[in-house]
Design an enzyme around this catalytic site. Structure first.
Site: not given
Length: 294
Positions: A15, A79, A88, A90, A198, A223, A231, A233
């Protein structure tokens, strides 16, 4: 002449992010500039932007400092399409790696590093695999959402879980179903959450639990981004959802495999309720300078 800024490229289990240091909060990136920086053919390439700004120099940072006066740094996460995001998992590990490697912050042994986000202050500590971040309290939204994705014959029910940002977790029947998903097409949600979500698609490992640790596989559509290799979370939300479905005997420690690697999830009690923590690596790949699109 176009404005030129310094950047660092980093990732957490694939990511990937463009990290930009802006301590004084002087840089006002438009959605179009963020999208240009994140473009994988014409820009640097990334799933998002991590702007490193002092909490005192960004409007959202006031809430972070009120919550934790020691949260000097704020993660302004955008994003790849330029939209703002609450958190986020990561990205915050990459953010921590950057501020520590560049000397903007220190993290003595046994201590934690508080970082401001739009979801509140998050505390990071070093772990065997890199960093562990306390994502705080989580909650299940009782509204069921049907998810239709290309590659699935029928819509599937999704469990809404909030871990500072919104997620919808969908259980699949087999690894073949997971691999057969076409996530180049945006999954359809019914009803659509007010702020989007997401979407995680999960299957259990066999066995589901080994030596007290649960194990699942996951793919995710983020999203404002599309499918990503990981991802953070979303990994936490997926583990929480599977534990929720498995019942009271399910473990509180999980290993989650994503296309970009493996992350750890741990649920633990606190005075304010159960928290969930995410652990995994963070890597800084290269640094350079780039001209901002006008």
């Amino acid at each position: 002449m176009p404005e030129t800024i310094a950047f660092t490229k980093g990732h957490g289990t694939g990511n990937d992010f463009v990290v930009i240091a802006d301590p004084e909060g002087d840089l006002d990136l438009s959605d179009e500039q963020v999208a240009a920086l994140c473009d994988r053919r014409f820009g640097i390439g990334g799933d998002g932007i991590l702007r490193v700004v002092r909490s005192a120099n960004i409007s959202e940072g006031a809430a972070a400092l009120a919550e934790e006066p020691g949260a000097e740094w704020f993660m302004d996460y955008r994003n790849a399409d330029g939209s703002k995001a609450e958190m986020c998992g990561n990205g915050i590990r990459v953010f921590a790696k950057y501020v520590l490697e560049t000397g903007l912050a220190t993290l003595p042994s046994g201590s934690t590093l508080p970082i401001g986000t739009r979801a509140g202050v998050r505390d990071l500590a070093r772990s065997e695999t890199g960093f562990q971040v306390d994502l705080g309290r989580w909650r299940v939204d009782p509204v069921e959402t049907l998810v239709r994705a290309r590659g699935l014959a029928v819509s599937r029910p999704g469990l809404r879980i909030d871990v500072g940002n919104p997620h919808i977790v969908v259980a699949l029947q087999s690894a073949e179903e997971l691999e057969g998903l076409d996530l180049t097409v945006v999954p359809h949600l019914d009803p659509v959450p007010p702020h989007g979500a997401n979407i995680e698609f999960v299957v259990p490992r066999d066995p589901l639990v080994h030596d007290g640790v649960g194990a699942i596989r996951m793919r995710v559509f983020e999203r404002g981004v599309g499918e990503t290799l990981s991802c953070g979370t979303g990994v936490a939300a997926a583990a929480l959802a599977v534990r929720h479905w498995a019942g009271a005997a399910a473990p509180d420690h999980w290993r989650v495999d994503v296309p970009g690697g493996t992350l750890g999830v741990r649920m633990f009690p606190t005075e304010e309720g159960e928290h969930v923590a995410l652990s995994g690596p963070a890597t800084l790949v290269f640094s350079g300078e780039v001209a901002l699109a006008r």
